[in-house]
Design a protein around this motif. Structure first.
Motif, PDB file in Angstrom:
ATOM      1  N   ARG A 186       5.095  -8.953  -1.313  1.00 15.65           N
ATOM      2  CA  ARG A 186       5.862  -7.985  -0.518  1.00 15.65           C
ATOM      3  C   ARG A 186       5.195  -7.732   0.839  1.00 15.65           C
ATOM      4  O   ARG A 186       5.882  -7.624   1.857  1.00 15.65           O
ATOM      5  CB  ARG A 186       5.977  -6.694  -1.326  1.00 15.65           C
ATOM      6  CG  ARG A 186       6.925  -5.689  -0.740  1.00 15.65           C
ATOM      7  CD  ARG A 186       7.224  -4.569  -1.736  1.00 15.65           C
ATOM      8  NE  ARG A 186       7.781  -3.414  -1.057  1.00 15.65           N
ATOM      9  CZ  ARG A 186       7.878  -2.195  -1.576  1.00 15.65           C
ATOM     10  NH1 ARG A 186       7.435  -1.986  -2.818  1.00 15.65           N
ATOM     11  NH2 ARG A 186       8.393  -1.193  -0.886  1.00 15.65           N
TER      12      ARG A 186
ATOM     13  N   TYR B 161       3.600   1.389   1.704  1.00 20.58           N
ATOM     14  CA  TYR B 161       4.652   0.590   2.343  1.00 20.58           C
ATOM     15  C   TYR B 161       5.304   1.314   3.517  1.00 20.58           C
ATOM     16  O   TYR B 161       5.773   0.686   4.466  1.00 20.58           O
ATOM     17  CB  TYR B 161       5.701   0.168   1.309  1.00 20.58           C
ATOM     18  CG  TYR B 161       5.174  -0.921   0.409  1.00 20.58           C
ATOM     19  CD1 TYR B 161       4.965  -2.203   0.907  1.00 20.58           C
ATOM     20  CD2 TYR B 161       4.849  -0.668  -0.915  1.00 20.58           C
ATOM     21  CE1 TYR B 161       4.460  -3.221   0.107  1.00 20.58           C
ATOM     22  CE2 TYR B 161       4.337  -1.672  -1.738  1.00 20.58           C
ATOM     23  CZ  TYR B 161       4.146  -2.941  -1.220  1.00 20.58           C
ATOM     24  OH  TYR B 161       3.650  -3.939  -2.006  1.00 20.58           O
ATOM     25  N   GLU B 162       5.333   2.620   3.461  1.00 19.88           N
ATOM     26  CA  GLU B 162       5.863   3.370   4.600  1.00 19.88           C
ATOM     27  C   GLU B 162       5.001   3.096   5.844  1.00 19.88           C
ATOM     28  O   GLU B 162       5.510   2.869   6.945  1.00 19.88           O
ATOM     29  CB  GLU B 162       5.850   4.865   4.250  1.00 19.88           C
ATOM     30  CG  GLU B 162       6.413   5.754   5.327  1.00 19.88           C
ATOM     31  CD  GLU B 162       6.114   7.232   5.012  1.00 19.88           C
ATOM     32  OE1 GLU B 162       5.892   7.579   3.824  1.00 19.88           O
ATOM     33  OE2 GLU B 162       6.054   8.027   5.976  1.00 19.88           O
TER      34      GLU B 162
ATOM     35  N   LYS C  94       6.004  -9.126   5.563  1.00 17.35           N
ATOM     36  CA  LYS C  94       6.058  -8.324   6.785  1.00 17.35           C
ATOM     37  C   LYS C  94       4.842  -8.488   7.690  1.00 17.35           C
ATOM     38  O   LYS C  94       4.977  -8.490   8.913  1.00 17.35           O
ATOM     39  CB  LYS C  94       6.212  -6.848   6.413  1.00 17.35           C
ATOM     40  CG  LYS C  94       7.498  -6.582   5.615  1.00 17.35           C
ATOM     41  CD  LYS C  94       7.797  -5.115   5.480  1.00 17.35           C
ATOM     42  CE  LYS C  94       9.187  -4.907   4.894  1.00 17.35           C
ATOM     43  NZ  LYS C  94       9.521  -3.479   4.781  1.00 17.35           N
TER      44      LYS C  94
ATOM     45  N   CYS D 229      -2.833   0.338   5.555  1.00 14.69           N
ATOM     46  CA  CYS D 229      -1.761   1.051   4.840  1.00 14.69           C
ATOM     47  C   CYS D 229      -2.200   1.336   3.400  1.00 14.69           C
ATOM     48  O   CYS D 229      -1.861   2.359   2.829  1.00 14.69           O
ATOM     49  CB  CYS D 229      -0.492   0.222   4.845  1.00 14.69           C
ATOM     50  SG  CYS D 229       0.006  -0.262   6.509  1.00 14.69           S
TER      51      CYS D 229
ATOM     52  N   ARG E 254       3.996   7.727  12.842  1.00 13.16           N
ATOM     53  CA  ARG E 254       4.710   6.856  13.781  1.00 13.16           C
ATOM     54  C   ARG E 254       4.130   7.012  15.180  1.00 13.16           C
ATOM     55  O   ARG E 254       3.846   6.032  15.868  1.00 13.16           O
ATOM     56  CB  ARG E 254       6.201   7.201  13.764  1.00 13.16           C
ATOM     57  CG  ARG E 254       7.053   6.180  14.495  1.00 13.16           C
ATOM     58  CD  ARG E 254       8.543   6.402  14.287  1.00 13.16           C
ATOM     59  NE  ARG E 254       9.266   5.362  14.976  1.00 13.16           N
ATOM     60  CZ  ARG E 254       9.462   5.337  16.298  1.00 13.16           C
ATOM     61  NH1 ARG E 254       8.995   6.296  17.044  1.00 13.16           N
ATOM     62  NH2 ARG E 254      10.117   4.316  16.843  1.00 13.16           N
TER      63      ARG E 254
ATOM     64  N   VAL F   6       4.560  -2.548  11.443  1.00 11.86           N
ATOM     65  CA  VAL F   6       5.370  -3.695  11.875  1.00 11.86           C
ATOM     66  C   VAL F   6       6.255  -3.298  13.050  1.00 11.86           C
ATOM     67  O   VAL F   6       6.378  -4.042  14.033  1.00 11.86           O
ATOM     68  CB  VAL F   6       6.199  -4.219  10.682  1.00 11.86           C
ATOM     69  CG1 VAL F   6       7.241  -5.238  11.153  1.00 11.86           C
ATOM     70  CG2 VAL F   6       5.265  -4.840   9.636  1.00 11.86           C
ATOM     71  N   GLU F   7       6.819  -2.122  12.975  1.00 13.18           N
ATOM     72  CA  GLU F   7       7.666  -1.658  14.087  1.00 13.18           C
ATOM     73  C   GLU F   7       6.844  -1.568  15.393  1.00 13.18           C
ATOM     74  O   GLU F   7       7.278  -2.025  16.455  1.00 13.18           O
ATOM     75  CB  GLU F   7       8.253  -0.278  13.752  1.00 13.18           C
ATOM     76  CG  GLU F   7       9.127   0.273  14.877  1.00 13.18           C
ATOM     77  CD  GLU F   7       9.494   1.740  14.659  1.00 13.18           C
ATOM     78  OE1 GLU F   7       9.196   2.292  13.566  1.00 13.18           O
ATOM     79  OE2 GLU F   7      10.069   2.334  15.590  1.00 13.18           O
TER      80      GLU F   7
ATOM     81  N   LEU G  80       3.229   0.445   6.316  1.00  8.13           N
ATOM     82  CA  LEU G  80       3.426  -0.950   6.711  1.00  8.13           C
ATOM     83  C   LEU G  80       4.652  -1.087   7.623  1.00  8.13           C
ATOM     84  O   LEU G  80       4.616  -1.802   8.632  1.00  8.13           O
ATOM     85  CB  LEU G  80       3.581  -1.823   5.456  1.00  8.13           C
ATOM     86  CG  LEU G  80       3.779  -3.321   5.693  1.00  8.13           C
ATOM     87  CD1 LEU G  80       2.641  -3.925   6.504  1.00  8.13           C
ATOM     88  CD2 LEU G  80       3.917  -4.055   4.356  1.00  8.13           C
ATOM     89  N   ASP G  81       5.730  -0.397   7.276  1.00  4.57           N
ATOM     90  CA  ASP G  81       6.921  -0.464   8.125  1.00  4.57           C
ATOM     91  C   ASP G  81       6.624   0.066   9.530  1.00  4.57           C
ATOM     92  O   ASP G  81       7.071  -0.503  10.524  1.00  4.57           O
ATOM     93  CB  ASP G  81       8.071   0.327   7.480  1.00  4.57           C
ATOM     94  CG  ASP G  81       8.656  -0.413   6.284  1.00  4.57           C
ATOM     95  OD1 ASP G  81       8.465  -1.650   6.188  1.00  4.57           O
ATOM     96  OD2 ASP G  81       9.281   0.238   5.435  1.00  4.57           O
ATOM     97  N   LEU G  82       5.862   1.143   9.608  1.00  5.26           N
ATOM     98  CA  LEU G  82       5.511   1.693  10.918  1.00  5.26           C
ATOM     99  C   LEU G  82       4.650   0.712  11.710  1.00  5.26           C
ATOM    100  O   LEU G  82       4.837   0.518  12.919  1.00  5.26           O
ATOM    101  CB  LEU G  82       4.772   3.022  10.750  1.00  5.26           C
ATOM    102  CG  LEU G  82       5.574   4.166  10.107  1.00  5.26           C
ATOM    103  CD1 LEU G  82       4.666   5.361   9.838  1.00  5.26           C
ATOM    104  CD2 LEU G  82       6.739   4.562  11.012  1.00  5.26           C
TER     105      LEU G  82
END
Lengths: 270, 270, 270, 270
Positions: free
Chosen positions: A109, A80-81, A113, A65, A43, A87-88, A83-85
């Motif tokens: 999927r 995917y973890e 995002k 990712c 992060r 996008v954030e 990817l979330d970071l």
């Protein structure tokens, strides 16, 4: 060969395709600067990178990712973890994000995002994957295979276009030759050829081609000078500790310096 | 680089891997001859081909059902219908069959019927697909990417081995170079390199490399002379009407003539 | 392109050219074996080498006197002193000799003594030199440039033929590609292409292509299997101490073993 | 490898070499523009070309008199008669002249008249010729061999330097790769590598690499952007009737347009 890419051909579509991604337009008069780390690693790393990209006028945040690696024993990405970071981080700093997709099963999927889907060099002729991204409406950046001719590349783009997705961006990233002083040979001569043959935007990734941090900036300038619609570079808070591609990643200072020179360079040569 | 392929390396596995497919052993003293049409086109075509393969001492029947094509507008293969025809022809004439798999989602269904799964050159670094075939126990023939070094090829094999499938066959099929007199450049020098570095069997496909029917037979002989465990060739009842790769497919007479000379050639040079 | 090599073209000269050098015929049914050290280094070294070549059925003695070296600081050869030693060794053991000529000014003097003049890869398009050897009647072995297409090579042969010297032998020695496991990539596919396009004899030099002693023998066998009229190999009494190309030079025992297998191999595959 | 080029290496000579040719300095802050026809064809043609070069700010006049041609049946140049015309045109318009030398025997005579001697790509490793130009004090422009690595190129420069001639200019002109959309692949990544490894000036010849007139200008701009000390282009009063290289020669109007944009482009990117 042009019958292999009738939708990609400029003959049938004389005007440049403009691709709109959030506030950014790719393929227009203004060059775009895509930057970020090779891989999303944490992060902190991606948030810090995003801030530096935004502060220096970068337009799109990149971060891998799902990583295609020559060896099965190399770091394969956070999935995917990651990817979330990514996008954030992009949302926090107002940057659209691009990430690579390697598997047709993941396309849906990831497309929910990411703002741009990247097809990597090794998958340029993974026709199953090309068709899968072609069935979305998410912009796709198709990197050139490292031993693919320009016409094969346009025919690969055609697989995406033929499924209905008109938002295809091409990315030159070097071809494989006998020369080993650089990792690959950046084929800037491909840019004017592409601008003639296709209406799709053309981005250049100089770092994967040269493989050495110090040579990225001059090649980025040359990429804009030859007519590319933008460049994509890798940067990292601490390249020496990057989990992938550290040798060719810019430090944040080097990135800031590059960003500061690219726009005036572009203005002068157009 | 050998740390990228510890399972494929001969260092850790000094004895040759022998792969048993029905009555055929690949990787042993006897060379194997894999033959058949580029694509399965009809019941007549594949049955006739299988008979000629069997009558002339061929060991494995090849036939493409899912075809990776540079252009989306080229013939893409008969799919599962073609696979059923291929399997029927193989059973009728006592020949194991090999066919290409392009999509990880198809692996399970194809592995139920085919005796050997082929990974094509364009997918040599489609890591998702490599892992998927690695989770089966069906033998896999991994063709060299036309842009891939020997070490990258062995690292790709490692992806399959690392998932638990030990039945991997390598197939040299030519690399891309500046020379255009032949379609690609057959790298027979890779064969002794491979025999030293790995325990996996090595097959040569001369037709995709040279691209011209007349040059297939001398290159097939040279492939055995240099130490390959077998050759794979394309043949067709009427090459001029083949839906793919007609120019490099042998006629049945040419195939019979080639088959008649290969075994004595092998005996002499060993 | 064939208009660039009308004298070299088989179209205008359907029968194979046979080149007679003392008791040896190059281009006929019997393959020839050309062997000797990369460089002539001393009287002992070349005399010993010549004896071993003759005793094992070799046909022509090779030995470099004027060496083209990438670096100006590498051993450059013994020059005319080396040539005298080479000629003496050849006469003693009844072997015609071949040596490289690098400079048009040296052609006349070398042609008085050597039986075959070699043009090295780096000079394949040294047109001044080609014309100079074309004005002699001494047979010329023209090595393929490591960057040269088959058609450019035939056009280079045409420079010699057009000056009146009809005794031209072609020598495939590997082309430069991205693959680094071997020094160059031996292009055996060029052999059937040449046999179709030209009437000139074709020799293969596998050692310069692979660069590693252990891989020379299998590639030499493959060279005959694919249809070459002979092979040229390097050997040395003590490769580890050779002043040039030691890594790819055969020991005398390895040479004897190779020579013993080549002729039966040839017989079997024809 | 750097031991192969200790005189060329920046390690031993940190400051840029500046080469003075009449009023022109090559290797300094100001980029140079070398232009003229591929071949000197007539007095009118070269005089007209020289005037256009001078009027548009070009610095050096190029013109081939001795032409290395793939085919012996192509136009071979006007020889010394062409050289006299070239020199006359240069003097008339105040431009130093550069012409290719192909034969060591011609070096002395050409060096008396030409301001810069060019060594062509095909002769990059013609060591006899390199030594001959090394024994003069005339500046030499050494073009990269189309399949030569950067280190081999620097080692070739070393042959000239080692003879005492310190005035060596390097000229990147494209390397041979699998891509056929362009004639060769311009390796602009070589420029930053060279600037790091050597103190010698680096010029880029984009036209031989791309082979198509329309692509010369963008590649010339990119050459300056990446850091080259100048560019060399071909132009002709009537490219369609040029005796050599017409397809890649600029018209006079195209040349004027290119010249007008190069200097501001350079200023912006430095």
């Amino acid at each position: 060969m042009s019958s292999s890419y009738k939708l990609a051909s400029r003959t049938n579509h004389p005007r440049n395709t403009l691709i709109h991604v959030g506030p950014v337009t790719i393929g227009g008069e203004e060059p775009v600067l895509i930057a970020g780390p090779c891989s999303v690693e944490s992060r902190d790393q991606i948030m810090h990178s995003a801030r530096v990209v935004a502060e220096n006028g970068g337009n799109v945040l990149r971060g891998g990712c799902f990583k295609p690696r020559t060896s099965p024993y190399s770091f394969q990405g956070l999935g995917y973890e990651g990817l979330d970071l990514l996008v954030e981080a992009g949302r926090t700093y107002g940057l659209p994000v691009i990430t690579e997709v390697m598997d047709s099963e993941d396309v849906g999927r990831i497309a929910e995002k990411a703002d741009i889907l990247q097809i990597g060099s090794r998958n340029m002729q993974n026709f199953t994957l090309l068709k899968a991204v072609g069935r979305t409406h998410t912009p796709v950046m198709l990197k050139r295979g490292m031993m693919s001719s320009i016409d094969e590349w346009l025919a690969a783009a055609e697989y995406i276009l033929a499924e209905g997705n008109t938002n295809v961006i091409l990315c030159e990233r070097g071809i494989r030759t006998f020369e080993t002083a650089t990792r690959n040979t950046l084929d800037l001569g491909a840019v004017p050829v592409l601008l003639e043959r296709t209406h799709l935007p053309v981005i250049v990734d100089p770092a994967h081609a040269c493989g050495v941090r110090r040579w990225v900036a001059p090649l980025a300038k040359a990429s804009l000078a030859v007519g590319a619609h933008g460049v994509m570079v890798e940067m990292h808070p601490n390249p020496a500790e990057a989990l992938s591609d550290g040798e060719q990643s810019l430090t944040f200072d080097e990135f800031a310096s590059l960003a500061a020179t690219l726009v005036p360079a572009w203005a002068a040569v157009c």
